[in-house]
Design a protein around this motif. Structure first.
Motif, PDB file in Angstrom:
ATOM      1  N   GLY A  36       0.785  -1.435  -0.041  1.00 15.53           N
ATOM      2  CA  GLY A  36       0.016  -0.018  -0.111  1.00 15.53           C
ATOM      3  C   GLY A  36       1.031   1.241   0.108  1.00 15.53           C
ATOM      4  N   ASN A  37       2.077   1.300  -0.550  1.00 14.45           N
ATOM      5  CA  ASN A  37       2.896   2.380  -0.547  1.00 14.45           C
ATOM      6  C   ASN A  37       3.179   2.847   0.959  1.00 14.45           C
ATOM      7  N   ALA A  38       3.058   2.011   1.982  1.00 10.16           N
ATOM      8  CA  ALA A  38       3.404   2.376   3.488  1.00 10.16           C
ATOM      9  C   ALA A  38       4.708   2.913   3.511  1.00 10.16           C
ATOM     10  N   THR A  39       5.170   3.859   4.454  1.00  5.61           N
ATOM     11  CA  THR A  39       6.213   4.262   4.840  1.00  5.61           C
ATOM     12  C   THR A  39       6.951   3.490   5.729  1.00  5.61           C
ATOM     13  N   VAL A  40       6.367   2.798   6.647  1.00 14.88           N
ATOM     14  CA  VAL A  40       7.025   1.940   7.983  1.00 14.88           C
ATOM     15  C   VAL A  40       6.107   0.843   7.979  1.00 14.88           C
ATOM     16  N   ALA A  41       6.834  -0.312   8.365  1.00 15.47           N
ATOM     17  CA  ALA A  41       6.026  -1.376   8.708  1.00 15.47           C
ATOM     18  C   ALA A  41       6.188  -1.666  10.247  1.00 15.47           C
ATOM     19  N   VAL A  42       5.148  -2.101  10.745  1.00 13.36           N
ATOM     20  CA  VAL A  42       5.367  -2.226  12.251  1.00 13.36           C
ATOM     21  C   VAL A  42       4.828  -3.526  12.493  1.00 13.36           C
ATOM     22  N   ALA A  43       5.453  -4.458  13.484  1.00 15.91           N
ATOM     23  CA  ALA A  43       5.424  -5.676  13.779  1.00 15.91           C
ATOM     24  C   ALA A  43       5.393  -5.805  15.388  1.00 15.91           C
ATOM     25  N   ASP A 186      18.444  -3.605  11.864  1.00 11.80           N
ATOM     26  CA  ASP A 186      17.197  -3.140  12.059  1.00 11.80           C
ATOM     27  C   ASP A 186      15.792  -3.467  11.235  1.00 11.80           C
ATOM     28  N   GLN A 187      16.690  -4.081   9.936  1.00  9.00           N
ATOM     29  CA  GLN A 187      15.740  -4.237   8.697  1.00  9.00           C
ATOM     30  C   GLN A 187      15.734  -5.969   8.512  1.00  9.00           C
ATOM     31  N   PRO A 188      14.628  -6.547   8.024  1.00  7.33           N
ATOM     32  CA  PRO A 188      14.894  -7.995   7.763  1.00  7.33           C
ATOM     33  C   PRO A 188      16.093  -8.316   6.886  1.00  7.33           C
ATOM     34  N   TYR A 189      16.571  -9.510   7.299  1.00  6.35           N
ATOM     35  CA  TYR A 189      17.588 -10.115   6.426  1.00  6.35           C
ATOM     36  C   TYR A 189      17.606 -11.311   6.172  1.00  6.35           C
ATOM     37  N   GLU A 190      18.361 -12.043   5.185  1.00  8.21           N
ATOM     38  CA  GLU A 190      18.508 -13.397   5.072  1.00  8.21           C
ATOM     39  C   GLU A 190      19.608 -14.066   5.926  1.00  8.21           C
ATOM     40  N   LEU A 191      19.081 -15.260   6.384  1.00  5.89           N
ATOM     41  CA  LEU A 191      20.136 -16.026   7.300  1.00  5.89           C
ATOM     42  C   LEU A 191      20.955 -16.751   6.472  1.00  5.89           C
ATOM     43  N   VAL A 192      22.384 -16.835   6.869  1.00  7.80           N
ATOM     44  CA  VAL A 192      23.315 -17.476   5.804  1.00  7.80           C
ATOM     45  C   VAL A 192      23.990 -18.687   6.998  1.00  7.80           C
ATOM     46  N   HIS A 193      23.960 -19.900   6.546  1.00  7.70           N
ATOM     47  CA  HIS A 193      24.583 -20.878   7.181  1.00  7.70           C
ATOM     48  C   HIS A 193      25.999 -21.378   6.567  1.00  7.70           C
ATOM     49  N   ARG A 194      27.041 -21.126   7.347  1.00  4.86           N
ATOM     50  CA  ARG A 194      28.348 -21.311   6.764  1.00  4.86           C
ATOM     51  C   ARG A 194      28.413 -21.081   5.366  1.00  4.86           C
ATOM     52  N   THR A 201      14.200 -15.884   6.304  1.00  2.00           N
ATOM     53  CA  THR A 201      14.275 -14.520   6.543  1.00  2.00           C
ATOM     54  C   THR A 201      14.272 -14.455   8.232  1.00  2.00           C
ATOM     55  N   GLU A 202      15.347 -13.480   8.685  1.00  3.77           N
ATOM     56  CA  GLU A 202      15.370 -12.879   9.778  1.00  3.77           C
ATOM     57  C   GLU A 202      14.353 -11.679  10.211  1.00  3.77           C
ATOM     58  N   VAL A 203      13.437 -11.633  11.112  1.00 11.44           N
ATOM     59  CA  VAL A 203      12.628 -10.406  11.493  1.00 11.44           C
ATOM     60  C   VAL A 203      13.396 -10.115  12.794  1.00 11.44           C
ATOM     61  N   GLY A 245      12.002   4.704   6.408  1.00 10.71           N
ATOM     62  CA  GLY A 245      11.002   4.073   5.616  1.00 10.71           C
ATOM     63  C   GLY A 245      11.295   2.392   5.922  1.00 10.71           C
ATOM     64  N   GLY A 246      11.465   2.064   7.420  1.00  9.75           N
ATOM     65  CA  GLY A 246      12.068   0.818   7.676  1.00  9.75           C
ATOM     66  C   GLY A 246      10.912  -0.056   8.458  1.00  9.75           C
ATOM     67  N   LEU A 247      11.664  -0.746   9.382  1.00  9.20           N
ATOM     68  CA  LEU A 247      10.834  -1.716  10.235  1.00  9.20           C
ATOM     69  C   LEU A 247      10.821  -1.477  11.681  1.00  9.20           C
ATOM     70  N   PHE A 248       9.726  -1.431  12.306  1.00  6.30           N
ATOM     71  CA  PHE A 248       9.840  -1.093  13.769  1.00  6.30           C
ATOM     72  C   PHE A 248       9.024  -2.380  14.335  1.00  6.30           C
ATOM     73  N   THR A 249      10.043  -3.061  15.348  1.00  7.71           N
ATOM     74  CA  THR A 249       9.383  -4.287  15.904  1.00  7.71           C
ATOM     75  C   THR A 249       9.309  -4.055  17.418  1.00  7.71           C
TER      76      THR A 249
END
Length: 300
Positions: A36-43, A186-194, A201-203, A245-249
């Motif tokens: 929805g073209n939101a500025t920020v995500a809140v979880a 502060d933002q989601p990221y992908e987890l890497v194993h070795r 995804t890491e929230v 324009g990021g994520l707030f948890t």
């Protein structure tokens, strides 16, 4: 992995590199736009620990158990009412034993349409388990939570945020979409194993945006800040996420945030968030799915 019998300053380069690379932060999953073209995500998340905290430590005294039971009897209804007032979805991370001790609470959470995520069996500390014990408890917990809710959980928050070298392989075996126990961004990221991208995804969480450090539930602990001082910190955290324009948890516990003066802080925080335009309220699963499928392309 490093030799437990040696001192860190004695490790060879490969030893500390292997420790860092066991479960590492990979590509940042920062979407160009939120839905929805939101500025920020809140979880918002709620860890329904209740009596499992003392029980996980082998403490069975009625006094400590009563402190936990407050979460089920008083805290959870107040949290649900506050979320309902602001039409805010949340993710409730449940130790399986909490679902057994308070099935009515679980029913109320499900009735309000909130996501249910994994949070261990009895809030066990994974670092104290063998690899086999951690795996078997995780698989058993996933099956039990699915049986209790009718929905297979897609995300995990490790009890005590105790993420071990065995946790990520277990997450992959379970086919989970996301984890929410780590703090590399502060933002989601992908987890890497070795060195291998996992597709998980890491929230991310943070002690800054958690009620427990400010309001210890230990009888010997001291309240670090007054509730309204915590409100100011959380408002500043949200305002910065909105500007970026990021994520707030936010991570909460019914037996902690559910007290009168503290749930008022939650109410005022949610009102503050709602007063801003461009807010996307989402569960952790929704955040993970959107981030994984709408990642910002790398700069050329």
């Amino acid at each position: 992995m490093p030799n437990a019998g040696s001192s860190p300053w004695e490790w060879a380069e490969w030893q500390w590199k292997s420790a860092v690379g066991e479960a590492n932060a990979g590509v940042r999953l920062a979407p160009e736009n939120w839905p929805g073209n939101a500025t920020v995500a809140v979880a918002i998340s709620v860890d329904v620990d209740n009596e499992t905290l003392p029980l996980s430590r082998g403490e069975t005294g009625p006094g400590l158990l009563a402190q936990g039971q407050y979460g089920a009897r008083v805290g959870l209804p107040r949290v649900l009412e506050t979320l309902r007032r602001h039409s805010a979805p949340a993710t409730f991370f449940y130790p399986v034993v909490s679902t057994m001790l308070d099935p009515a609470g679980l029913t109320a959470v499900r009735a309000d349409g909130h996501e249910i995520g994994l949070h261990g069996w009895i809030h066990e500390k994974c670092g104290e388990l063998t690899a086999k014990q951690e795996r078997e408890l995780a698989l058993h917990s996933a099956d039990a939570l699915e049986a209790a809710t009718g929905v297979r959980p897609v995300g995990l928050r490790t009890p005590y945020w105790d993420f071990t070298v065995h946790t990520l392989p277990i997450i992959r075996e379970l086919g989970l979409e996301y984890d929410s126990s780590l703090m590399a961004d502060d933002q989601p990221y992908e987890l890497v194993h070795r060195g291998e991208a996992t597709g998980v995804t890491e929230v991310p969480v943070s002690w800054i945006r958690d009620d427990a450090p400010y309001f210890p539930d230990d009888a010997l602990g001291k309240q670090v800040l007054a509730p309204r001082e915590v409100l100011r910190i959380w408002q500043d955290e949200f305002d910065a996420a909105h500007a970026e324009g990021g994520l707030f948890t936010l991570a909460l516990h019914p037996h902690i945030i559910g007290h009168r003066s503290r749930v008022k802080v939650l109410d005022e925080l949610l009102a503050h968030i709602a007063s801003h335009t461009g807010v996307w309220w989402a569960t952790h699963a929704e955040i993970a799915r959107h981030a994984a499928t709408h990642r910002t392309p790398p700069a050329k």
